[in-house]
Design a protein around this motif. Structure first.
Motif, PDB file in Angstrom:
ATOM      1  N   ASP A  30       0.853  -1.180   0.000  1.00  0.00           N
ATOM      2  CA  ASP A  30       0.000   0.000   0.000  1.00  0.00           C
ATOM      3  C   ASP A  30       0.893   1.237   0.000  1.00  0.00           C
ATOM      4  OD1 ASP A  30      -1.861   1.957   0.361  1.00  0.00           O
ATOM      5  OD2 ASP A  30      -2.921   0.949   2.006  1.00  0.00           O
ATOM      6  N   LYS A  31       0.925   1.949  -1.151  1.00  0.00           N
ATOM      7  CA  LYS A  31       1.789   3.140  -1.269  1.00  0.00           C
ATOM      8  C   LYS A  31       0.986   4.417  -1.068  1.00  0.00           C
ATOM      9  CE  LYS A  31       5.475   0.962  -3.310  1.00  0.00           C
ATOM     10  NZ  LYS A  31       6.802   0.853  -2.690  1.00  0.00           N
ATOM     11  N   ILE A  34      -1.577   4.308  -4.397  1.00  0.00           N
ATOM     12  CA  ILE A  34      -1.725   3.088  -5.210  1.00  0.00           C
ATOM     13  C   ILE A  34      -1.467   1.874  -4.301  1.00  0.00           C
ATOM     14  CG2 ILE A  34       0.672   3.185  -6.065  1.00  0.00           C
ATOM     15  CD1 ILE A  34      -0.504   2.003  -8.755  1.00  0.00           C
ATOM     16  N   ALA A  35      -2.263   0.842  -4.486  1.00  0.00           N
ATOM     17  CA  ALA A  35      -2.101  -0.357  -3.637  1.00  0.00           C
ATOM     18  C   ALA A  35      -2.211  -1.602  -4.503  1.00  0.00           C
ATOM     19  CB  ALA A  35      -3.170  -0.377  -2.548  1.00  0.00           C
ATOM     20  N   TRP A  36      -1.384  -2.596  -4.162  1.00  0.00           N
ATOM     21  CA  TRP A  36      -1.441  -3.880  -4.860  1.00  0.00           C
ATOM     22  C   TRP A  36      -1.748  -5.001  -3.866  1.00  0.00           C
ATOM     23  CZ3 TRP A  36       2.570  -0.405  -5.929  1.00  0.00           C
ATOM     24  CH2 TRP A  36       2.656   0.063  -7.254  1.00  0.00           C
ATOM     25  N   ILE A  37      -2.471  -5.939  -4.313  1.00  0.00           N
ATOM     26  CA  ILE A  37      -2.678  -7.169  -3.533  1.00  0.00           C
ATOM     27  C   ILE A  37      -2.280  -8.343  -4.416  1.00  0.00           C
ATOM     28  CG2 ILE A  37      -4.413  -8.727  -2.525  1.00  0.00           C
ATOM     29  CD1 ILE A  37      -6.022  -6.268  -1.714  1.00  0.00           C
ATOM     30  N   ASP A  38      -1.484  -9.256  -3.896  1.00  0.00           N
ATOM     31  CA  ASP A  38      -1.266 -10.529  -4.585  1.00  0.00           C
ATOM     32  C   ASP A  38      -2.305 -11.506  -4.064  1.00  0.00           C
ATOM     33  OD1 ASP A  38       0.763  -9.727  -6.189  1.00  0.00           O
ATOM     34  OD2 ASP A  38       2.365 -10.804  -5.153  1.00  0.00           O
ATOM     35  N   GLN A  47      -2.089 -10.469  -9.571  1.00  0.00           N
ATOM     36  CA  GLN A  47      -1.901  -9.163  -8.932  1.00  0.00           C
ATOM     37  C   GLN A  47      -3.141  -8.309  -9.136  1.00  0.00           C
ATOM     38  OE1 GLN A  47       2.001  -7.155  -8.805  1.00  0.00           O
ATOM     39  NE2 GLN A  47       1.068  -5.585 -10.093  1.00  0.00           N
ATOM     40  N   LEU A  48      -3.599  -7.716  -8.016  1.00  0.00           N
ATOM     41  CA  LEU A  48      -4.738  -6.806  -8.059  1.00  0.00           C
ATOM     42  C   LEU A  48      -4.193  -5.409  -7.802  1.00  0.00           C
ATOM     43  CD1 LEU A  48      -6.989  -8.858  -5.580  1.00  0.00           C
ATOM     44  CD2 LEU A  48      -6.821  -9.140  -8.079  1.00  0.00           C
ATOM     45  N   VAL A  49      -4.820  -4.410  -8.400  1.00  0.00           N
ATOM     46  CA  VAL A  49      -4.309  -3.056  -8.226  1.00  0.00           C
ATOM     47  C   VAL A  49      -5.466  -2.082  -8.000  1.00  0.00           C
ATOM     48  CG1 VAL A  49      -4.315  -2.534 -10.710  1.00  0.00           C
ATOM     49  CG2 VAL A  49      -2.728  -1.312  -9.194  1.00  0.00           C
ATOM     50  N   ALA A  50      -5.205  -1.068  -7.178  1.00  0.00           N
ATOM     51  CA  ALA A  50      -6.157   0.031  -7.001  1.00  0.00           C
ATOM     52  C   ALA A  50      -5.359   1.327  -7.065  1.00  0.00           C
ATOM     53  CB  ALA A  50      -6.870  -0.093  -5.650  1.00  0.00           C
ATOM     54  N   GLU A  51      -5.728   2.213  -7.986  1.00  0.00           N
ATOM     55  CA  GLU A  51      -5.001   3.475  -8.131  1.00  0.00           C
ATOM     56  C   GLU A  51      -5.967   4.611  -7.878  1.00  0.00           C
ATOM     57  OE1 GLU A  51      -1.690   5.363 -11.201  1.00  0.00           O
ATOM     58  OE2 GLU A  51      -2.884   3.627 -11.787  1.00  0.00           O
ATOM     59  N   GLN A  52      -5.500   5.578  -7.058  1.00  0.00           N
ATOM     60  CA  GLN A  52      -6.384   6.675  -6.686  1.00  0.00           C
ATOM     61  C   GLN A  52      -6.847   7.414  -7.948  1.00  0.00           C
ATOM     62  OE1 GLN A  52      -4.575   8.939  -3.536  1.00  0.00           O
ATOM     63  NE2 GLN A  52      -6.253   8.270  -2.214  1.00  0.00           N
ATOM     64  N   GLY A  53      -8.114   7.759  -7.935  1.00  0.00           N
ATOM     65  CA  GLY A  53      -8.654   8.452  -9.098  1.00  0.00           C
ATOM     66  C   GLY A  53      -9.367   7.495 -10.031  1.00  0.00           C
ATOM     67  N   THR A  54      -8.909   6.245 -10.087  1.00  0.00           N
ATOM     68  CA  THR A  54      -9.577   5.288 -10.973  1.00  0.00           C
ATOM     69  C   THR A  54     -10.554   4.396 -10.213  1.00  0.00           C
ATOM     70  OG1 THR A  54      -7.980   3.499 -10.761  1.00  0.00           O
ATOM     71  CG2 THR A  54      -7.475   5.196 -12.384  1.00  0.00           C
ATOM     72  N   VAL A  55     -10.466   4.399  -8.877  1.00  0.00           N
ATOM     73  CA  VAL A  55     -11.405   3.566  -8.095  1.00  0.00           C
ATOM     74  C   VAL A  55     -11.982   4.390  -6.949  1.00  0.00           C
ATOM     75  CG1 VAL A  55     -10.242   1.398  -8.586  1.00  0.00           C
ATOM     76  CG2 VAL A  55      -9.601   2.710  -6.563  1.00  0.00           C
ATOM     77  N   ASP A  56     -13.036   3.883  -6.407  1.00  0.00           N
ATOM     78  CA  ASP A  56     -13.678   4.524  -5.264  1.00  0.00           C
ATOM     79  C   ASP A  56     -12.703   4.537  -4.081  1.00  0.00           C
ATOM     80  OD1 ASP A  56     -16.950   4.880  -4.476  1.00  0.00           O
ATOM     81  OD2 ASP A  56     -15.477   4.744  -2.842  1.00  0.00           O
ATOM     82  N   PHE A  60      -9.572   1.808  -0.674  1.00  0.00           N
ATOM     83  CA  PHE A  60      -8.326   1.975   0.081  1.00  0.00           C
ATOM     84  C   PHE A  60      -8.568   1.784   1.577  1.00  0.00           C
ATOM     85  CE2 PHE A  60      -7.314   3.926  -3.910  1.00  0.00           C
ATOM     86  CZ  PHE A  60      -5.987   3.586  -4.109  1.00  0.00           C
ATOM     87  N   GLU A  61      -9.728   2.297   2.033  1.00  0.00           N
ATOM     88  CA  GLU A  61     -10.081   2.122   3.452  1.00  0.00           C
ATOM     89  C   GLU A  61     -10.218   0.631   3.768  1.00  0.00           C
ATOM     90  OE1 GLU A  61      -9.979   4.526   5.662  1.00  0.00           O
ATOM     91  OE2 GLU A  61      -9.304   5.596   3.848  1.00  0.00           O
ATOM     92  N   GLN A  62     -10.878  -0.069   2.830  1.00  0.00           N
ATOM     93  CA  GLN A  62     -11.112  -1.502   3.001  1.00  0.00           C
ATOM     94  C   GLN A  62      -9.779  -2.258   3.081  1.00  0.00           C
ATOM     95  OE1 GLN A  62     -13.750  -2.661  -0.228  1.00  0.00           O
ATOM     96  NE2 GLN A  62     -14.512  -4.377   1.003  1.00  0.00           N
ATOM     97  N   ILE A  63      -8.881  -1.937   2.149  1.00  0.00           N
ATOM     98  CA  ILE A  63      -7.611  -2.648   2.077  1.00  0.00           C
ATOM     99  C   ILE A  63      -6.820  -2.490   3.369  1.00  0.00           C
ATOM    100  CG2 ILE A  63      -5.346  -2.680   0.900  1.00  0.00           C
ATOM    101  CD1 ILE A  63      -6.819  -2.142  -1.728  1.00  0.00           C
ATOM    102  N   LYS A  64      -6.949  -1.297   3.992  1.00  0.00           N
ATOM    103  CA  LYS A  64      -6.229  -1.062   5.248  1.00  0.00           C
ATOM    104  C   LYS A  64      -6.657  -2.033   6.351  1.00  0.00           C
ATOM    105  CE  LYS A  64      -5.466   3.897   4.758  1.00  0.00           C
ATOM    106  NZ  LYS A  64      -4.461   3.706   3.687  1.00  0.00           N
ATOM    107  N   THR A  65      -7.892  -2.569   6.232  1.00  0.00           N
ATOM    108  CA  THR A  65      -8.378  -3.486   7.273  1.00  0.00           C
ATOM    109  C   THR A  65      -7.940  -4.926   7.014  1.00  0.00           C
ATOM    110  OG1 THR A  65     -10.441  -4.025   6.139  1.00  0.00           O
ATOM    111  CG2 THR A  65     -10.454  -2.067   7.561  1.00  0.00           C
TER     112      THR A  65
END
Lengths: 586, 586
Positions: A30-31, A34-38, A47-56, A60-65
């Motif tokens: 989690d940068k 941008i965040a990646w999950i394997d 590899q899964l990716v979430a980049e700010q601006g392209t996703v809700d 990111f809040e969810q990934i932190k948990t």
């Protein structure tokens, strides 16, 4: 629907598709923006990716948990990966997460679920269900599944029939100890778990099933060594109206098929064959590792009668040639000597002869032997300049055993035992009997139904220890993969065998009565073979330990530490079974 | 070489070839100047012939010494048969004997080795190895082999992995009794043999193996009924990341595949589905035989309140319509009444209503009911002229059970249960719990890991008996082929279940601690199913008895009469195991 694809499936051809994946979180990076999950499942990692601006932002809040080993379901679009990973099958793509559903949380695992884990053996066994998530273990169980499937395919293609034999059978005092099972319905009586389906498969031959097999659990209540398990699996086979050649060809075909289909390895020509006597003479073992030479050399002629009492009083003086080891230091030689003197090996000492580059010889017994004597040894062993002769002496059997261990050890030291090289050999003509010092009688080396070789029949009366059997083992890389024999199908010969083995008529009848009865109703000529399935899988993988090829193995005390078995029973259960627990104070 | 061909192989295209056959003598017909032998092996029968003048006379002398079940090897020439036998695959040819070698003699078997034998059940079990030579038994074991092979083929084709689970596990007090195994290395402690690999397959889901199967022996120490065995075989399966629909589709696919490949039978469309509640209402059984109708009819409205105390005091009055049975005689009806009053059925009596051809009704309760009343019943049951209504009454559960038995009995009587017709049905939405009168608490109907239906979750607190489970059975022709459920994968819900089932935390932990632990490390949603393999084979063959589908079955006392197991152990063996035999005087 929990998933549209597995985590090992997506390729660049899927780019642009909306997909749903489910699996375990291998890692999170989690940068911030941008965040990646394997995401991992049985089939691979995506590899899964979430980049700010392209996703809700909520993603990111969810990934932190989330943490490692959480189980999630992800919906998203397959996109091309910016920096591709050619090491991964799914390395060309990633999935842009659009929706994540938490399927289950996970506590932090007691060890890391990685190829190289930080968990020790004991911890991994206690949490075996987590250990099984690791690739090295998973790959071994996948191989096992494939070996099992290909075994059945091959045997089915040559008309073998799988027949299940019973697990609740009768205890026989011969051989290893049985596990037993009290019968509630028959108070005071016990079943035994089979050490092998031997008698049942012979009965099936009497019944006319002519090609039988089974992949079957067997049970032996032995004091466990590192590579033994109280329950193990056999590929158990029997054939009727065949001679030894038919059996060897059939199962050589099976092993070739397995290596071809499972490992992509083709064996050229027939497997070599070697008499038991030759194997013992050259390698001191009935399962020689033929990936390297280093054959035993009998040095009696050159070593005896020169005043060295140790050799003079020995039944045999054996040498092996360790190529290119003349430069071994004092320290290395001392270490080797200590190694052979360990109780597990049991040699009294080790004699060496260095074949120096200048043509001279340096030995630990220079006091007794001239340079000419040592040259004679070197010639006998085919040793050249730069080589090292290692010599052991003593009783024939013990010295062969010790030299076998030393030879394998030197093979390891010199890197001659390549795990990706496979050298099968049929060991033939085993002795029918072995003399048991303790009971002062002959025991069947294989089992009491193994037939003697026709040409040795006369020896039964005169020199039983010399009688050879129609018995054979398939060895590979120093491991016994399987073994079998042509059985006795003649009731008179069988009676003679029982007599030779010291069975009274009553004993023979009590133990094997049903088989002897069966043999009176038209028993066909028959024989068979059984492979140790766990060991076959390990050998095919180039490893020694069978434990990881078993999903839920037991430890050296026969315990399953994960489920904590065995365990005490409650009194009522014992009472129903008409038994009592009688534990002695220790 | 013992044979060039099997006894089922030669055809007219082989005429003129020299062949060698080996096998058992089925019959000898010796006419003096010509003799025939029917030679049998696993593959068939071939007729051998010797005619005076064309063969050496010594062959006739030899044949005179032979008897049934002798094992011989024959060399000869394939010739065209004078009178062909179109019933036999080898019926176009015979083999002119040129040389016979006796491979083994046989005593006269204790019963004839024929399709219809003169041997009784007990004798055949004692000499099971001879019984196994008979075609009807051999064909059943061949079918079993094929079902097993096709099961693996299908499951492999949809990515299932076979994983062997251990046989030496831990005893759990829930459910049926365990067979136990004393541990010599752990005095006072016992293993148990698995009743099913249930917990292990769920652990494998936690481990990420997502599609598991095994064809595996299971053990239950129950008082045996005719169709139960202490050891039996299951096709055991589990899947992760699936919902109920995925599981039903996968295993419906398996069953269709098996019927197609093994029996050549194609099922049209999807298997029908029926709620448990509906199955119980219409058939009084969770495994209804749908080869025929004869559905239950609730007659309460028409039967109660007319002064017939038996019906008035009953919870339910149930009828079935036996089509075309109005002509049943007094004797037949008495016999039926006796049949339902047997203790195995337990009905107090049977009421009948004949729907006469003249439009009148004749019943055993004419005293209480008018023709109009009886017409109302007949209308409710859809009974027409010539039909016979059979009526039972009493408590709901008991009456349904009795009526189920009566319905199946009438199905047999009326020839409605065609052994070559197969009617599968998924029974859905089983109750989660059943009330146990004795312990006054709820038991899990399936097992404690079965998940409740989401929409019934609130009922857990208010009316637990009403909660339906995500549990399903596949029934066929009145037999349960298999069953399973979606499991609980949430540890909080699992804890609630244990509480509901009256487990204390300690009890739950002692019995299922390792599974509950495992569920804390990322358990995926999962579910599964297990088929009773022996019963599946029997049902596919159109028979009821599983015993002949087992090579070496046990009798109703759990004994293998052939090998005479179980048996007493000697004292030393007991001592080593730290147990004593405590048989009470009876």
């Amino acid at each position: 629907m929990y998933r549209s694809h597995t985590c090992g499936e997506l390729r660049s051809s899927n780019i642009g598709e909306k997909v749903t994946l489910s699996g375990w979180i291998q890692t999170i990076r989690d940068k911030g923006n941008i965040a990646w999950i394997d995401l991992r499942d049985r089939y691979g990692i995506t590899q899964l990716v979430a980049e700010q601006g392209t996703v809700d932002d909520s993603i990111f809040e969810q990934i932190k948990t989330f943490g490692r080993e959480f189980v999630i379901q992800v919906e998203g679009e397959v996109i091309e990966r910016y920096s591709k990973n050619p090491e991964m099958e799914t390395g060309d793509i990633e999935v842009r997460m659009e929706k994540i559903t938490l399927l289950n949380a996970s506590k932090v695992p007691p060890f890391t679920i990685e190829d190289e884990t930080d968990g020790g053996e004991e911890l991994r066994m206690q949490y075996r269900y987590l250990d099984l998530r690791r690739n090295p273990v998973k790959d071994k169980l996948k191989l096992r599944h494939k070996v099992s499937l290909e075994t059945r395919k091959y045997l089915d293609s040559v008309d073998f029939m799988e027949v299940e034999t019973p697990y609740l059978i009768k205890s026989t005092p011969e051989g290893a100890r049985d596990f037993v099972v009290p019968s509630r319905m028959n108070p005071g009586e016990f079943y035994a778990l089979p050490q092998s389906p031997q008698t049942f498969k012979q009965l099936l031959m009497v019944s006319g099933y002519d090609k039988y097999y089974q992949i079957v659990k067997c049970f032996r209540d032995e004091d466990l060594r590192a590579d033994r398990q109280p329950e193990f699996t056999q590929i158990d086979c029997e054939m009727a109206f065949v001679d030894q050649e038919d059996i060897l060809n059939t199962f050589e075909g099976l092993v070739k098929h397995l290596f071809r289909e499972v490992r992509g390895i083709e064996f050229e020509g027939n497997f070599p064959r070697m008499d038991y006597a030759e194997a013992m003479e050259k390698y001191g073992s009935d399962k020689p590792d033929l990936r390297f030479g280093m054959e035993f050399v009998n040095l009696n002629s050159g070593a005896q009668g020169k005043g060295f009492n140790v050799f003079d009083s020995a039944e045999i003086v054996l040498g092996i040639n360790a190529k290119g080891c003349a430069e071994y230091t004092r320290k290395q030689l001392d270490k080797l000597t200590d190694w052979v003197k360990r109780p597990q090996i049991g040699a009294k000492g080790l004699v060496y002869v260095k074949c120096n580059e200048d043509g001279t010889f340096k030995s630990s017994v220079d006091k007794f032997y001239s340079q000419e004597d040592l040259k004679e040894w070197a010639d006998l062993a085919g040793a050249e300049k730069g080589d090292l002769l290692l010599v052991l002496s003593g009783d024939l059997d013990a010295t062969r055993k010790q030299m076998n261990e030393l030879r394998l050890h030197m093979g390891d030291e010199l890197g001659l035992r390549n795990p990706n090289e496979f050298k099968p050999v049929w060991i033939m003509d085993f002795p029918l009997l072995e003399w048991d010092e303790e009971t002062e009688r002959y025991h069947a080396m294989h089992h009491p139904f193994t037939s003697p070789k026709k040409e040795d029949l006369d020896l039964i009366a005169t020199d039983p220890g010399k009688v050879r059997a129609n018995a054979y083992d398939l060895a590979m890389n120093g491991v016994e993969l399987g073994g079998g024999s042509i059985r006795i199908h003649d009731k008179d010969l069988q009676a003679r065998m029982f007599e030779l083995l010291g069975f009274s008529d009553e004993e023979a009848k009590a133990q094997f009565g049903f088989l002897m009865d069966a043999f009176q109703y038209g028993a066909p000529p028959h024989g068979g073979l059984a492979f140790g399935f766990d060991r076959l899988c390990a050998t095919m993988s180039g490893t020694d330990s069978i434990r990881d090829f078993i999903a839920f193995p037991k430890n050296n005390s026969g315990r399953d530490v994960m489920i904590d078995a065995p365990a005490p029973l409650d009194g009522q259960q014992l009472e129903e079974l008409s038994i009592a627990s009688v534990v002695k104070e220790s």
